[in-house]
Design an enzyme around this catalytic site. Structure first.
Site, PDB file in Angstrom:
ATOM      1  N   CYS A   1       0.853  -1.188   0.000  1.00  0.00           N
ATOM      2  CA  CYS A   1       0.000   0.000   0.000  1.00  0.00           C
ATOM      3  C   CYS A   1       0.884   1.231   0.000  1.00  0.00           C
ATOM      4  O   CYS A   1       1.872   1.286   0.735  1.00  0.00           O
ATOM      5  CB  CYS A   1      -0.886  -0.023   1.251  1.00  0.00           C
ATOM      6  SG  CYS A   1      -1.985   1.394   1.365  1.00  0.00           S
TER       7      CYS A   1
ATOM      8  N   HIS B   1      -9.978   1.325   2.121  1.00  0.00           N
ATOM      9  CA  HIS B   1      -9.487   2.650   2.519  1.00  0.00           C
ATOM     10  C   HIS B   1     -10.649   3.595   2.853  1.00  0.00           C
ATOM     11  O   HIS B   1     -10.506   4.505   3.666  1.00  0.00           O
ATOM     12  CB  HIS B   1      -8.650   3.278   1.406  1.00  0.00           C
ATOM     13  CG  HIS B   1      -7.229   2.789   1.355  1.00  0.00           C
ATOM     14  ND1 HIS B   1      -6.334   3.007   2.364  1.00  0.00           N
ATOM     15  CD2 HIS B   1      -6.553   2.100   0.412  1.00  0.00           C
ATOM     16  CE1 HIS B   1      -5.158   2.467   2.044  1.00  0.00           C
ATOM     17  NE2 HIS B   1      -5.265   1.911   0.869  1.00  0.00           N
TER      18      HIS B   1
ATOM     19  N   HIS C   1      -9.159  -3.824  -1.699  1.00  0.00           N
ATOM     20  CA  HIS C   1      -8.142  -3.078  -0.947  1.00  0.00           C
ATOM     21  C   HIS C   1      -8.456  -1.580  -0.976  1.00  0.00           C
ATOM     22  O   HIS C   1      -8.431  -0.914   0.062  1.00  0.00           O
ATOM     23  CB  HIS C   1      -6.755  -3.366  -1.555  1.00  0.00           C
ATOM     24  CG  HIS C   1      -5.642  -2.572  -0.965  1.00  0.00           C
ATOM     25  ND1 HIS C   1      -4.599  -3.139  -0.258  1.00  0.00           N
ATOM     26  CD2 HIS C   1      -5.386  -1.229  -0.971  1.00  0.00           C
ATOM     27  CE1 HIS C   1      -3.779  -2.183   0.152  1.00  0.00           C
ATOM     28  NE2 HIS C   1      -4.224  -1.013  -0.278  1.00  0.00           N
ATOM     29  N   GLU C   2      -8.772  -1.064  -2.175  1.00  0.00           N
ATOM     30  CA  GLU C   2      -9.038   0.382  -2.294  1.00  0.00           C
ATOM     31  C   GLU C   2     -10.319   0.759  -1.539  1.00  0.00           C
ATOM     32  O   GLU C   2     -10.363   1.801  -0.874  1.00  0.00           O
ATOM     33  CB  GLU C   2      -9.135   0.803  -3.763  1.00  0.00           C
ATOM     34  CG  GLU C   2      -7.869   0.597  -4.580  1.00  0.00           C
ATOM     35  CD  GLU C   2      -6.604   1.072  -3.907  1.00  0.00           C
ATOM     36  OE1 GLU C   2      -6.647   2.043  -3.123  1.00  0.00           O
ATOM     37  OE2 GLU C   2      -5.547   0.453  -4.136  1.00  0.00           O
TER      38      GLU C   2
HETATM   39 NI    NI Z   1      -3.659   0.990  -0.067  1.00  0.00          NI
END
Ligand code: NI
Length: 171
Positions: free
Chosen positions: A92, A141, A137-138
């Site tokens: 990341c 966030h 994953h995004e």
């Molecule tokens: Ni990330």
């Protein structure tokens, strides 16, 4: 990592001002390309809104990854289609120099608004493998989650330069 801002739950976009969204998309794109990332979420560049960008042709950071169509997603939603957990290495741009193995549902459907020229359009797509991993994953966030929070086995978490000495870009 360590800054409280990436730990916030980002609110949805409610002001669909096209020039402002276009500017945000461009900022995300430039930052992602400069860092050689697979994706980037708006909170990572200090914009606390539910917007993500992902996609690439070829990445030095993930040389094995199949290409993913460059995609902007506003207010994304994810539906799990196959909850079987697939393990894979993640890094990341907000957690530089490290990689860890994370289990993610292997197949998803994702949807959201995207910019097409001067218009917003709803986009819906199915994804699996690394593509599905990047989207999850995004979108994490946007809920204040960094991938180390999902690492189960810390024997498979460490410095990129030691785990993957051939990977350039180190993050
Ligand atoms: Ni990330």
């Amino acid at each position: 990592m360590g800054d409280p801002r990436p730990l916030r739950v980002a609110p949805p976009v409610t002001d669909f001002d096209i020039p402002a969204l276009r500017q945000l998309a461009q900022d995300l794109h430039e930052t992602m390309v400069a860092a050689g990332g697979a994706g980037l979420a708006a909170p990572q560049i200090g914009i606390n809104l539910r917007v993500v960008l992902f996609g690439f042709e070829k990445l030095e950071r993930y040389p094995e990854a199949e290409p993913v169509l460059p995609t902007l997603l506003i207010n994304p939603e994810i539906t799990v289609l196959d909850a079987t957990l697939e393990e894979g290495w993640e890094g990341c741009l907000s957690v530089p120099g490290l990689r860890g193995v994370v289990g993610r549902p292997r197949r998803i459907r994702y949807a959201g608004q995207t910019l097409v020229g001067e218009r917003l359009e709803r986009l819906e797509r199915e994804a699996e493998g690394f593509h599905a991993r990047v989207v999850q994953h995004e979108c994490d966030h946007l809920d204040g989650l960094l991938y180390p929070m999902r690492v189960q086995d810390f024997r498979r978490f460490g410095f990129t330069e030691i785990l993957f000495p051939d990977v350039k870009g180190g993050e």
